[in-house]
Design a protein around this motif. Sequence first.
Motif, PDB file in Angstrom:
ATOM      1  N   GLN A  91     -38.329 -20.333 -22.655  1.00  0.00           N
ATOM      2  CA  GLN A  91     -38.953 -20.248 -23.975  1.00  0.00           C
ATOM      3  C   GLN A  91     -40.206 -19.391 -23.893  1.00  0.00           C
ATOM      4  O   GLN A  91     -41.320 -19.899 -23.907  1.00  0.00           O
ATOM      5  N   PRO A  92     -40.038 -18.068 -23.818  1.00  0.00           N
ATOM      6  CA  PRO A  92     -41.214 -17.203 -23.732  1.00  0.00           C
ATOM      7  C   PRO A  92     -42.067 -17.331 -24.992  1.00  0.00           C
ATOM      8  O   PRO A  92     -41.563 -17.709 -26.054  1.00  0.00           O
ATOM      9  N   PRO A  93     -43.354 -17.013 -24.882  1.00  0.00           N
ATOM     10  CA  PRO A  93     -44.288 -17.312 -25.974  1.00  0.00           C
ATOM     11  C   PRO A  93     -44.257 -16.343 -27.147  1.00  0.00           C
ATOM     12  O   PRO A  93     -45.174 -16.344 -27.959  1.00  0.00           O
ATOM     13  N   PHE A  94     -43.213 -15.528 -27.294  1.00  0.00           N
ATOM     14  CA  PHE A  94     -43.215 -14.573 -28.398  1.00  0.00           C
ATOM     15  C   PHE A  94     -42.361 -15.007 -29.575  1.00  0.00           C
ATOM     16  O   PHE A  94     -42.117 -14.245 -30.479  1.00  0.00           O
ATOM     17  N   GLY A  95     -41.864 -16.233 -29.573  1.00  0.00           N
ATOM     18  CA  GLY A  95     -41.100 -16.748 -30.705  1.00  0.00           C
ATOM     19  C   GLY A  95     -39.609 -16.683 -30.466  1.00  0.00           C
ATOM     20  O   GLY A  95     -39.142 -16.203 -29.437  1.00  0.00           O
ATOM     21  N   GLY A  96     -38.892 -17.178 -31.441  1.00  0.00           N
ATOM     22  CA  GLY A  96     -37.445 -17.242 -31.321  1.00  0.00           C
ATOM     23  C   GLY A  96     -37.065 -18.554 -30.655  1.00  0.00           C
ATOM     24  O   GLY A  96     -37.401 -18.786 -29.505  1.00  0.00           O
ATOM     25  N   ASP A  97     -36.372 -19.408 -31.392  1.00  0.00           N
ATOM     26  CA  ASP A  97     -36.106 -20.749 -30.884  1.00  0.00           C
ATOM     27  C   ASP A  97     -35.116 -20.781 -29.719  1.00  0.00           C
ATOM     28  O   ASP A  97     -35.052 -21.747 -28.990  1.00  0.00           O
ATOM     29  N   LEU A 132     -50.079 -24.327 -19.877  1.00  0.00           N
ATOM     30  CA  LEU A 132     -49.026 -25.153 -20.474  1.00  0.00           C
ATOM     31  C   LEU A 132     -47.753 -25.188 -19.643  1.00  0.00           C
ATOM     32  O   LEU A 132     -47.029 -26.182 -19.659  1.00  0.00           O
ATOM     33  N   GLY A 133     -47.435 -24.101 -18.978  1.00  0.00           N
ATOM     34  CA  GLY A 133     -46.209 -24.031 -18.188  1.00  0.00           C
ATOM     35  C   GLY A 133     -44.984 -23.810 -19.052  1.00  0.00           C
ATOM     36  O   GLY A 133     -45.059 -23.702 -20.282  1.00  0.00           O
ATOM     37  N   ASN A 134     -43.832 -23.762 -18.396  1.00  0.00           N
ATOM     38  CA  ASN A 134     -42.577 -23.478 -19.089  1.00  0.00           C
ATOM     39  C   ASN A 134     -41.428 -23.902 -18.182  1.00  0.00           C
ATOM     40  O   ASN A 134     -41.604 -24.084 -16.980  1.00  0.00           O
ATOM     41  N   GLU A 135     -40.256 -24.005 -18.766  1.00  0.00           N
ATOM     42  CA  GLU A 135     -39.066 -24.281 -17.974  1.00  0.00           C
ATOM     43  C   GLU A 135     -38.415 -22.946 -17.583  1.00  0.00           C
ATOM     44  O   GLU A 135     -38.292 -22.049 -18.410  1.00  0.00           O
ATOM     45  N   PHE A 136     -38.010 -22.857 -16.336  1.00  0.00           N
ATOM     46  CA  PHE A 136     -37.387 -21.666 -15.787  1.00  0.00           C
ATOM     47  C   PHE A 136     -36.060 -22.050 -15.146  1.00  0.00           C
ATOM     48  O   PHE A 136     -35.902 -23.166 -14.654  1.00  0.00           O
ATOM     49  N   THR A 137     -35.131 -21.103 -15.147  1.00  0.00           N
ATOM     50  CA  THR A 137     -33.921 -21.257 -14.346  1.00  0.00           C
ATOM     51  C   THR A 137     -33.885 -20.106 -13.343  1.00  0.00           C
ATOM     52  O   THR A 137     -34.328 -18.997 -13.628  1.00  0.00           O
ATOM     53  N   ARG A 183     -33.276 -25.486 -12.008  1.00  0.00           N
ATOM     54  CA  ARG A 183     -34.281 -25.671 -13.060  1.00  0.00           C
ATOM     55  C   ARG A 183     -35.611 -26.097 -12.467  1.00  0.00           C
ATOM     56  O   ARG A 183     -35.661 -27.011 -11.645  1.00  0.00           O
ATOM     57  N   PHE A 184     -36.667 -25.421 -12.929  1.00  0.00           N
ATOM     58  CA  PHE A 184     -38.020 -25.725 -12.469  1.00  0.00           C
ATOM     59  C   PHE A 184     -38.966 -25.687 -13.660  1.00  0.00           C
ATOM     60  O   PHE A 184     -38.793 -24.886 -14.571  1.00  0.00           O
ATOM     61  N   TYR A 185     -39.962 -26.533 -13.629  1.00  0.00           N
ATOM     62  CA  TYR A 185     -41.077 -26.416 -14.554  1.00  0.00           C
ATOM     63  C   TYR A 185     -42.201 -25.772 -13.761  1.00  0.00           C
ATOM     64  O   TYR A 185     -42.587 -26.272 -12.701  1.00  0.00           O
TER      65      TYR A 185
END
Length: 126
Positions: A103-109, A28-33, A14-16
Amino acid sequence: METTRQYVALTDLRFYAFHGYYPEEQVLGNEFTVAVRTGFLRRETGGDELNRTVNYETLYNIAKTEMQVARKLLETVAETMLTRVQEEFPFVDEIEVTICKNQPPFGGDRAKAAVTLSWNRHPKEM
Protein backbone atom coordinates in the motif's frame (compact mmCIF):
# COMPACT_ATOMS: atom_id res chain seq x y z
CA MET A 1 25.70 -33.32 -23.20
CA GLU A 2 22.51 -32.97 -21.23
CA THR A 3 22.21 -30.71 -18.24
CA THR A 4 19.54 -30.08 -15.67
CA ARG A 5 18.80 -26.62 -14.31
CA GLN A 6 17.36 -26.46 -10.86
CA TYR A 7 15.41 -23.56 -9.39
CA VAL A 8 14.71 -22.97 -5.73
CA ALA A 9 12.36 -20.14 -4.86
CA LEU A 10 10.34 -18.62 -2.07
CA THR A 11 7.26 -16.58 -2.93
CA ASP A 12 4.77 -14.45 -1.04
CA LEU A 13 6.90 -13.91 2.05
CA ARG A 14 5.07 -11.31 4.11
CA PHE A 15 6.82 -8.77 6.31
CA TYR A 16 5.84 -5.61 8.10
CA ALA A 17 8.74 -3.20 7.66
CA PHE A 18 9.69 0.46 7.66
CA HIS A 19 11.17 1.04 4.22
CA GLY A 20 10.29 4.22 2.40
CA TYR A 21 11.60 7.46 1.07
CA TYR A 22 9.23 9.63 3.11
CA PRO A 23 9.71 10.05 6.87
CA GLU A 24 6.14 8.97 7.64
CA GLU A 25 6.78 5.64 5.87
CA GLN A 26 9.73 5.04 8.17
CA VAL A 27 7.50 5.70 11.19
CA LEU A 28 4.22 4.03 10.18
CA GLY A 29 5.64 1.11 8.21
CA ASN A 30 3.89 -0.99 5.60
CA GLU A 31 3.25 -4.56 4.57
CA PHE A 32 5.63 -5.99 1.98
CA THR A 33 5.81 -9.23 0.06
CA VAL A 34 9.12 -10.69 -1.06
CA ALA A 35 10.04 -13.35 -3.61
CA VAL A 36 13.52 -14.83 -4.05
CA ARG A 37 14.35 -17.20 -6.92
CA THR A 38 17.66 -18.95 -7.52
CA GLY A 39 18.86 -21.07 -10.43
CA PHE A 40 21.88 -23.29 -10.97
CA LEU A 41 23.13 -26.28 -12.91
CA ARG A 42 22.47 -29.46 -11.05
CA ARG A 43 25.82 -31.22 -10.78
CA GLU A 44 24.68 -34.63 -9.62
CA THR A 45 21.46 -36.56 -9.80
CA GLY A 46 20.09 -38.56 -6.96
CA GLY A 47 21.01 -38.15 -3.37
CA ASP A 48 19.09 -36.49 -0.66
CA GLU A 49 21.62 -34.06 0.79
CA LEU A 50 20.86 -30.43 1.59
CA ASN A 51 24.36 -29.30 0.61
CA ARG A 52 23.56 -30.15 -3.05
CA THR A 53 20.90 -27.47 -3.29
CA VAL A 54 19.83 -24.05 -2.03
CA ASN A 55 18.42 -24.22 1.46
CA TYR A 56 15.19 -22.23 1.34
CA GLU A 57 15.32 -21.74 5.11
CA THR A 58 18.54 -19.78 4.56
CA LEU A 59 16.83 -17.75 1.80
CA TYR A 60 14.02 -16.93 4.23
CA ASN A 61 16.45 -15.84 6.94
CA ILE A 62 18.29 -13.57 4.49
CA ALA A 63 15.00 -11.93 3.45
CA LYS A 64 13.80 -11.59 7.05
CA THR A 65 17.07 -10.05 8.26
CA GLU A 66 17.26 -7.52 5.42
CA MET A 67 13.60 -6.53 5.73
CA GLN A 68 14.25 -5.60 9.36
CA VAL A 69 16.81 -2.94 8.35
CA ALA A 70 14.88 0.21 7.38
CA ARG A 71 16.06 1.77 4.14
CA LYS A 72 14.72 4.51 1.89
CA LEU A 73 14.70 2.53 -1.36
CA LEU A 74 13.44 -0.99 -2.06
CA GLU A 75 16.24 -1.24 -4.61
CA THR A 76 18.77 -1.08 -1.79
CA VAL A 77 17.01 -3.83 0.16
CA ALA A 78 16.80 -6.06 -2.92
CA GLU A 79 20.46 -5.46 -3.79
CA THR A 80 21.58 -6.44 -0.30
CA MET A 81 19.49 -9.62 -0.42
CA LEU A 82 20.90 -10.51 -3.82
CA THR A 83 24.48 -10.00 -2.62
CA ARG A 84 23.92 -12.13 0.47
CA VAL A 85 22.46 -14.98 -1.62
CA GLN A 86 25.52 -14.81 -3.91
CA GLU A 87 27.82 -15.06 -0.88
CA GLU A 88 25.89 -17.90 0.77
CA PHE A 89 25.49 -20.01 -2.37
CA PRO A 90 28.45 -19.36 -4.72
CA PHE A 91 27.34 -22.13 -7.14
CA VAL A 92 24.13 -20.24 -7.98
CA ASP A 93 24.29 -18.47 -11.34
CA GLU A 94 20.85 -16.80 -11.41
CA ILE A 95 19.11 -14.80 -8.69
CA GLU A 96 15.96 -12.75 -8.82
CA VAL A 97 14.64 -10.72 -5.89
CA THR A 98 11.27 -8.96 -5.98
CA ILE A 99 9.98 -6.73 -3.19
CA CYS A 100 6.44 -5.40 -3.33
CA LYS A 101 5.09 -2.59 -1.14
CA ASN A 102 1.42 -3.45 -0.73
CA GLN A 103 0.00 0.00 0.00
CA PRO A 104 2.32 2.76 -1.20
CA PRO A 105 1.47 6.24 0.10
CA PHE A 106 0.29 7.72 -3.21
CA GLY A 107 -3.31 6.47 -3.06
CA GLY A 108 -5.30 3.80 -4.77
CA ASP A 109 -6.93 1.22 -2.55
CA ARG A 110 -5.36 -1.75 -4.38
CA ALA A 111 -2.15 -0.16 -5.58
CA LYS A 112 1.17 -1.94 -5.16
CA ALA A 113 4.71 -0.88 -5.98
CA ALA A 114 7.38 -3.44 -6.81
CA VAL A 115 11.08 -3.58 -7.51
CA THR A 116 12.83 -6.57 -9.09
CA LEU A 117 16.56 -7.12 -9.40
CA SER A 118 17.71 -9.98 -11.61
CA TRP A 119 21.33 -11.20 -11.71
CA ASN A 120 22.84 -13.76 -14.07
CA ARG A 121 26.46 -14.87 -13.97
CA HIS A 122 26.34 -15.76 -17.69
CA PRO A 123 24.09 -13.20 -19.41
CA LYS A 124 22.94 -14.09 -22.88
CA GLU A 125 24.19 -11.96 -25.75
CA MET A 126 21.82 -9.18 -26.76
